[in-house]
Design a protein around this motif. Sequence first.
Motif, PDB file in Angstrom:
ATOM      1  N   SER A  13      41.702  38.555  33.029  1.00 19.42           N
ATOM      2  CA  SER A  13      42.782  39.260  33.724  1.00 19.42           C
ATOM      3  C   SER A  13      44.059  39.155  32.902  1.00 19.42           C
ATOM      4  O   SER A  13      44.314  38.135  32.263  1.00 19.42           O
ATOM      5  CB  SER A  13      42.993  38.655  35.110  1.00 19.42           C
ATOM      6  N   TRP A  36      39.340  38.911  39.859  1.00 18.46           N
ATOM      7  CA  TRP A  36      39.010  39.731  41.026  1.00 18.46           C
ATOM      8  C   TRP A  36      37.516  39.630  41.337  1.00 18.46           C
ATOM      9  O   TRP A  36      37.115  39.502  42.500  1.00 18.46           O
ATOM     10  CB  TRP A  36      39.429  41.169  40.775  1.00 18.46           C
ATOM     11  N   GLY A  56      42.364  44.700  47.127  1.00 18.19           N
ATOM     12  CA  GLY A  56      42.599  44.675  45.681  1.00 18.19           C
ATOM     13  C   GLY A  56      43.981  45.200  45.326  1.00 18.19           C
ATOM     14  O   GLY A  56      44.666  44.631  44.465  1.00 18.19           O
ATOM     15  N   THR A  59      46.469  42.559  46.288  1.00 18.34           N
ATOM     16  CA  THR A  59      46.425  41.443  45.340  1.00 18.34           C
ATOM     17  C   THR A  59      47.161  41.796  44.049  1.00 18.34           C
ATOM     18  O   THR A  59      47.972  41.008  43.544  1.00 18.34           O
ATOM     19  CB  THR A  59      44.968  41.070  45.044  1.00 18.34           C
ATOM     20  N   ALA A 181      42.067  49.914  43.061  1.00 15.74           N
ATOM     21  CA  ALA A 181      41.087  48.825  43.035  1.00 15.74           C
ATOM     22  C   ALA A 181      39.714  49.372  43.399  1.00 15.74           C
ATOM     23  O   ALA A 181      39.580  50.377  44.095  1.00 15.74           O
ATOM     24  CB  ALA A 181      41.480  47.712  44.007  1.00 15.74           C
ATOM     25  N   ALA A 186      41.068  45.202  40.029  1.00 13.87           N
ATOM     26  CA  ALA A 186      42.266  45.487  40.824  1.00 13.87           C
ATOM     27  C   ALA A 186      43.420  45.601  39.837  1.00 13.87           C
ATOM     28  O   ALA A 186      43.611  44.713  38.989  1.00 13.87           O
ATOM     29  CB  ALA A 186      42.522  44.379  41.840  1.00 13.87           C
TER      30      ALA A 186
END
Length: 329
Positions: A13, A36, A56, A59, A181, A186
């Motif tokens: 990420s 995710w 998502g 987030t 997402a 996401a």
Amino acid sequence: MATPVTTIKPAPSELHKFLFEGLPVRGMLVRLDDSWKELLGRRKEPLAPAVRDLLGQITAAGVLMQANIKFNGALIFQVMGDGPLKLAVVEVQPDASFRSTAKTRETVVDGATLQQMLNVHGQGRVAITLDPKDRLPGQQPYQGVVPLSGPQGQPLEKLSDVLQHYMRQSEQLETTLVLAANDQLAAGLLIQRLPIEGEGNLEPGASSGVAREEMEEAYNRISMLAATLTAEELLTLDSDTILRRLFWEENVRRFDPQYPRFACTCSRERVGRMLLGLGRQEVDEILAELGGVEIGCEFCGNHYVFDPVDVGELFTDPQYQAPGSKNVQ
């Protein structure tokens, strides 16, 4: 001879921050990939696709907002309402670690909109809470709450529209958000207008020769470019490609990326303190009925089990007792 199985590891990420040189505009791009997938993989029951995708987006938005304000504490972003989705929440720490979850009252159909999930009778709300790490005695977390509607009370169908309205109302900052997402990723893009005077990206001399009117229009131009980004592009293109395609004519200064990760703050000690808050009598009643107390974390799926011996130790262990407190045995 058997063919070896190749395991493809999810991409890390990433959170990218950037400035537009000499202009009162900044941006952030987040792509939650491995973190995710880990979050979804920890759930005991899978979420309905519409709920999963909204969670998502929440987030990704939470990570962007925490990075945007540089707050030394937890940012908690919740959407709640009167529809089949009861609550969706993300908690993001200053190091970009996060956890999130959602609770439903009833089945959420595929393709359900924000209004259909949360705002059936106009009671949907967004709450953003800032909880300082070093809270002073008596200090309460800051919380802002806005309805899932626009300035004239009109329903807002996209989470990005709700947050743009929130930022305009609470922070007086023009903000453009693109969120998306699915079951793999996401992601979100944030573009924000800064005050022209006194911002760090406007270094001495940076605005010389540039008309103030042009600087006022910079955000509008860049915002329009950002708004052309589709959900499919946000979910399928890498960060470099997205920024290059959108802003190839702009002078963009990028900073070293951060690496958001899934991390839950639950612990056996915290669950123990929660049981203490219930009181010995109520906990003993649970023991008598079930033979033990089992608490499952909604965020990470971990389970904490306390048998009668554990409970007895809990209510007598000095580490759990506040100064001057007494527990009735």
